[in-house]
Design a protein around this motif. Structure first.
Motif: not given
Ligand SMILES: Nc1ncnc2c1ncn2[C@@H]1O[C@H](COP(=O)(O)OP(=O)(O)O)[C@@H](O)[C@H]1O
Ligand SMILES: [Mg+2]
Length: 346
Positions: A278, A285-286, A295
């Motif tokens: 990612p 993402p977790r 991000r």
């Protein structure tokens, strides 16, 4: 000042995978910086697939890194090691069944190594072999036996004796208790403590869960998808974890029942593929705390306190860590039904 006996500097490892249209690059190690201090047990903990064995193989010289360096006592070492250098770092593998040659007696195995590394004069090989067996809690009778005649725990002791034969300064132990019966694990952990105490050897002890190393290691490095995301002294890591992933790992400990210190982590969600990482923080993402910045920014491992570093842009803003139940089943022997809080991920 800490005195590093082994330094890992910017080590990356990439594997080419697939072919034709499906080919890609699997980033197993995405830039590892880590020091093993002289005489310490440093635990390296991370889920299956996080790159622990890849790093271990690079450290002992059986695999070459794509980039970066490994230093022993400030001297760079590569995969092509001379006998004197290979002597200094020895490895203990996870599976004591497949790591020992079934056709060679224990005495034959030790003698071969002692000769190769010229550890003692030939007429002292038997005495030295017996000394090694005694160090790992076995006796002279083992010399004439074959690996198949030993239990799993005893075989791991033999594998440790083999690793000690060249008188290494550093042991890399790759999940050395993961394949063993629960009843035997504690005795092998105690043996590692004893080696540290009596021989002053420096040990990188790899595990896939925190409860195995909580009472063994002086420091813990937490690995996630090819990166070290947090490193601290063991007590500090448990009291003041600064990475949401570490918090989730600590929270997952009570879910293990009394005998199951060997269970894998239980962190919500699956890790992303190392072929398709990612963007930004690879844990985002977790991570329930992730914001848009997480991000896009790939956080570096940064000091968050004395001897404590974490790779999270929110490390300084996290609430103090509160663990629902400090008495865990894994350490007090009573299975628990308590559901751990996961505020770090909420
Ligand atoms: N020879 C290889 N070729 C391609 N990918 C590999 C190879 N060895 C390991 N990997 C991949 O590298 C990643 C890290 O693996 P590994 O170091 O074995 O992790 P761990 O020991 O933490 O379980 C995994 O995604 C694994 O599938
Ligand atoms: Mg492994």
């Amino acid at each position: 000042m800490n005195d590093a006996v082994l330094s890992v500097i910017g080590v990356r490892k990439e594997y080419a995978v697939g072919s034709g249209k499906t080919h890609g690059t699997l980033k197993a190690l995405g830039g590892i910086d880590l020091n093993l201090n002289r005489g310490e047990i440093l635990a390296l903990v991370g889920e299956s697939g996080s790159g622990k064995s890849t790093l271990a193989k690079i450290l002992v010289g059986s695999l070459s890194a794509t980039a970066g360096n490994v230093h022993v006592d400030s001297t760079p070492v590569t995969t092509n090691r001379d006998r004197a250098t290979s002597r200094r770092i020895q490895m203990v593998f996870q599976d004591p069944y497949s790591s020992l040659n079934p056709r060679i007696t224990v005495g034959g195995m030790l003698a071969e190594l002692l000769k190769f590394h010229r550890v003692v004069p030939r007429n002292q090989i038997r005495a030295e072999s017996i000394r090694l067996l005694n160090v790992v809690g076995l006796n002279e009778d083992a010399l004439t036996a074959y690996p198949s005649q030993f239990s799993g725990g005893q075989r791991q002791r033999l594998a440790i004796a083999r690793a000690l034969a060249p008188r290494p300064e550093i042991l890399i132990a790759d999940e050395p208790v993961s394949a063993l019966d629960v009843s035997v694990q504690a005795t092998i952990l105690e043996l590692f403590s004893q080696l540290q105490r009596d021989l002053g050897i420096s040990i990188l002890f790899i595990a896939h869960n925190l409860s195995v190393v909580q009472h063994l290691s002086q420091r813990i490095a937490v690995m996630y998808l090819g990166r070290i995301v947090e490193v601290a002294e063991t007590r500090e890591l448990f009291a003041n974890p600064k990475h949401p992933y570490t918090r989730a790992l600590i929270d997952s400990i009570p879910r293990m029942s009394a005998g199951a210190v060997n269970d894998a982590f239980e962190v919500d969600g699956e890790p992303p593929s190392p072929i398709n990482l990612p963007s930004g923080c690879r844990f985002s993402p977790r991570c329930k705390l992730a914001t848009p910045a997480c991000r896009s920014i790939d956080p570096a491992l940064t000091a968050v306190g004395p001897n404590h570093a974490a790779a999270c842009i929110k490390a300084d803003q996290l609430e103090p860590y509160v663990f629902a139940s400090r008495t865990t089943a894994a350490t007090n022997g009573t299975p628990t039904t308590n559901t751990p809080t996961k505020e770090a991920l909420r």
